[in-house]
Design a protein around this motif. Structure first.
Motif, PDB file in Angstrom:
ATOM      1  N   THR A 113     -28.948  25.763  64.859  1.00  0.00           N
ATOM      2  CA  THR A 113     -30.268  26.408  64.840  1.00  0.00           C
ATOM      3  C   THR A 113     -31.399  25.399  64.790  1.00  0.00           C
ATOM      4  O   THR A 113     -32.563  25.787  64.891  1.00  0.00           O
ATOM      5  N   CYS A 168     -32.287  23.957  62.195  1.00  0.00           N
ATOM      6  CA  CYS A 168     -32.964  24.141  60.909  1.00  0.00           C
ATOM      7  C   CYS A 168     -32.579  23.066  59.907  1.00  0.00           C
ATOM      8  O   CYS A 168     -33.236  22.915  58.878  1.00  0.00           O
ATOM      9  N   GLU A 214     -33.747  28.517  57.466  1.00  0.00           N
ATOM     10  CA  GLU A 214     -32.576  29.028  58.188  1.00  0.00           C
ATOM     11  C   GLU A 214     -32.651  30.552  58.277  1.00  0.00           C
ATOM     12  O   GLU A 214     -32.864  31.230  57.276  1.00  0.00           O
ATOM     13  N   ASN A 267     -37.270  26.601  62.772  1.00  0.00           N
ATOM     14  CA  ASN A 267     -36.499  25.362  62.750  1.00  0.00           C
ATOM     15  C   ASN A 267     -37.394  24.143  62.674  1.00  0.00           C
ATOM     16  O   ASN A 267     -38.628  24.248  62.641  1.00  0.00           O
ATOM     17  N   ILE A 291     -37.673  31.628  64.894  1.00  0.00           N
ATOM     18  CA  ILE A 291     -36.372  32.179  65.278  1.00  0.00           C
ATOM     19  C   ILE A 291     -36.352  33.658  64.911  1.00  0.00           C
ATOM     20  O   ILE A 291     -36.342  34.025  63.731  1.00  0.00           O
TER      21      ILE A 291
END
Length: 639
Positions: free
Chosen positions: A121, A123, A199, A255, A261
């Motif tokens: 991701t 992140c 996240e 991220n 996201i």
């Protein structure tokens, strides 16, 4: 700083002129410059001259102007409220000077193999240091190290000074290690978290899990049992049968590239459309709906409803129809197998049936296995069939039967292994049990019991009736284990006695000298004279010898007691053999044998009743000390 690239055509070395650019994508600029010089991008490096951060809020599909954020304001910006706003946008512009690397790499990077990477991701961003790397300390190492990491982050499109509050601490700790060691070698790979965005929480799609469909995982070398197809799925009370996982939207994140996201919408396609009856309870919470068994049995699906049933009727159990059925003897499942055709098998070749209770109207085929608490076979069993049940009834038995209470109408050279065994007619075969009753005994029957064998009518010969206290496998194993302990103790006792004998001999020889030393020591003590060290030492040595003898005597006594206990236990294995009886209520005809097996001493006695004899009851008697014989016993002596 200078690095030279070679021209493929002219083989000349051309220097890349330092170039200052403002860009949001440093990697792209390096690629374009490298392409224009016909060299690899890896041969270029850059210095960070300035970093500018911009933000804006996108409203009603209209994009507002980007506003620069000062370094001081970045600290206030670093909060979830701003970053989790889907309309919030952030970017960075970098002013960098791009140039050729030196042919002789700078002292920081020469053997210091580092890389910056992120999770899927983006992140979480990590600094990796490869095993085998080494680095030497120099002034301003910490600043150069931090600059190296930031350049690697920029190349990877990772924001600088955002989400990386832990980076200064990581750089400081590694720099301190280098400063202390002066030359630091990394013996193992190291990974350090250097940036952490927000996240996202994954979206949960709905799911329907049918736990009762138990898919057995095979061992690596285990073969698939194609005969077991799960005709019925057994369940236990309070077992989780079905679970519906409810859909749940995920949570957004952002991220380390500054990208918002957005969680995917949950997919819903498994909502329960079935019903359950009172045999299954439903427990619901925020996450799921659980369907739990209220009783033992097997689960069935009828009229869009899951129910737990206890009784199942089948025409036959075969590879073509049901396959093997294994619900377990504690499942409370009762089965009836209806096939009665004498030329067909109710339980087919190679099939296994494992239920709590079963009634088989017909035959049990070759290599078939039936396991239950209660079982009835109204047909016959094949010579390779195996039937196991605590309470077992068989019409015609040719295979192997195991249980506690076993009744067989006709035994035809089969085997029976139980506790209370009753056979209406025995035409050859082997019978083992605690007590055995045979109504009609023909020929070639081997009956082995621990307490009693009784025959009502004897119509044949070549029969062997044996009383064996060690008939049960557990008793035999216990005796063998007991014997091993006895042998070990006997050896230990022998060694202890030899050592005791040796120590007592030494003590006896040293006693006169000890008495003399003791007298002298008392004399010295009485007169206030200091006792010689050599006398004191010898006195203490004698005391140690006395203590050793005392301890050895104690060990010998304990070992002897343990040996006596084990020997008594060995005798107990046959303590009831004198109460055991072989009884024939009919006259003896032909050749037959009665046998009694003793445990201690290990021996087997054989008695052959005379043909035509009317003696009915036989037992073991001790005719003299250590001498035993099988003799007829008066009826009133039977307990």
């Amino acid at each position: 700083m200078a690095l030279f690239g070679s021209d493929k055509k002219t083989k000349t070395v051309r220097k890349v002129r330092p170039t200052v650019v403002r860009t949001q994508n440093v990697a792209k600029e390096i690629f374009n410059i490298a392409k224009s010089y016909d060299i690899k991008p890896e041969l270029l490096d850059f210095n960070i001259l300035d970093i500018q951060t911009y933000t804006r809020i996108k409203k009603d599909k209209e994009e507002s102007e980007w506003e620069e954020v000062t370094p001081e304001a970045l600290r206030e910006l670093n909060n979830e409220e701003s970053f989790l706003n889907p309309d919030f946008q952030i970017k960075q512009t970098y002013e960098v000077e791009i140039f050729s690397k030196r042919l002789d790499e700078d002292e920081l990077c020469k053997n210091f193999k580092t890389a910056v990477g992120a999770n899927a991701t983006k992140c979480k961003v990590y600094l990796s240091i490869a095993a085998g790397s080494s680095v030497d300390y120099f002034p301003r190492f910490e600043d150069s190290f931090l600059d190296l990491i930031n350049k690697k982050k920029i190349r990877a499109g990772i924001l600088v000074h955002i989400f990386d509050e832990m980076l200064p601490d990581v750089v400081s700790k590694i720099s301190a290690r280098v400063r202390v060691a002066q030359h630091l070698e990394f013996l193992q790979n190291e990974t350090h978290l250097i940036a952490e965005g927000i996240e996202p929480t994954p979206t949960t799609n709905d799911a329907l899990i049918l736990y009762f469909e138990k898919n057995k995982e095979l061992d690596e070398n285990e073969r698939i049992d194609y005969a077991s197809r799960g005709f019925i799925q057994s369940v236990k009370k309070d077992e989780l049968l079905i679970e519906y996982i409810k859909p749940k939207p995920g949570k957004p994140g952002r991220n380390c590239r500054g990208e918002y996201i957005k969680p995917a919408e949950p997919v819903v396609k498994h909502e329960p459309t079935f019903k359950v009856d009172s045999t299954i309870r439903v427990v619901e919470d925020a996450k799921s709906i659980k369907y739990i068994a209220n009783e033992n049995g097997y689960i069935a699906f009828e009229n869009d409803t899951y129910v737990i049933k206890n009784e199942v009727d089948v025409g036959e159990v075969s590879f073509k129809t049901t396959g093997s059925i294994k619900s377990g003897v504690d499942s409370d499942v009762e089965m009836s197998v209806k096939e009665t055709d004498a030329i067909k098998d109710a339980v087919g070749t190679g099939m296994t049936v494992e239920v709590s209770k079963i009634k088989i109207e017909g035959n049990v085929g070759s290599n078939a296995k039936v396991i239950a608490k209660e079982a009835t076979v109204n047909g016959q069993t094949h010579k390779t069939a195996v039937i196991k049940a605590d309470n077992l009834e068989i019409n015609v038995h040719k295979g192997k039967a195991y249980g506690k209470n076993i009744r067989v109408t006709r035994l035809e050279h089969g085997e029976i292994d139980g506790e209370q065994v009753k056979v209406a007619q025995a035409l050859g075969g082997i019978i083992r049990g605690r007590e055995i009753d045979i109504e009609i005994c023909t020929s070639h029957v081997k009956a082995i019991a621990t307490k009693r064998i009784e025959i009502q009518k004897l119509q044949g010969s070549e029969n062997i009736f044996t009383i064996d206290p060690l008939l049960q496998k557990e008793a035999k194993e216990s005796l063998d284990e007991n014997q091993q302990k006895i042998e070990k103790l006997e050896l230990q006792l022998k060694e202890l006695r030899e050592e005791l004998k040796k120590q007592m001999h030494s003590l006896k020889e040293a006693t006169p000298a000890f008495i003399e030393i003791k007298k002298r020591l008392l004399h010295y003590k009485k007169n206030g004279v200091k006792m010689p060290a050599s006398f004191v030492k010898k006195y203490k040595q004698f005391q140690v010898m006395q203590e050793n003898v005392k301890n050895l005597k104690s060990e010998v006594s304990m070992a002897q007691d343990a040996l006596n206990l084990l020997t008594t236990k060995t005798s107990s294995f046959q303590e009831n053999i004198f109460d055991a009886r072989v009884i024939n209520r009919d006259r003896w005809i032909g050749y037959n044998e009665i046998r009694f097996k003793l445990v201690d001493p290990p021996m087997e006695l054989v008695y052959k009743p005379m043909e035509g004899s009317s003696e009915q009851v036989f037992g073991l008697v001790e005719v003299d000390e250590g001498e035993y014989a099988i003799r007829p016993i008066n009826e009133e002596e039977i307990e």
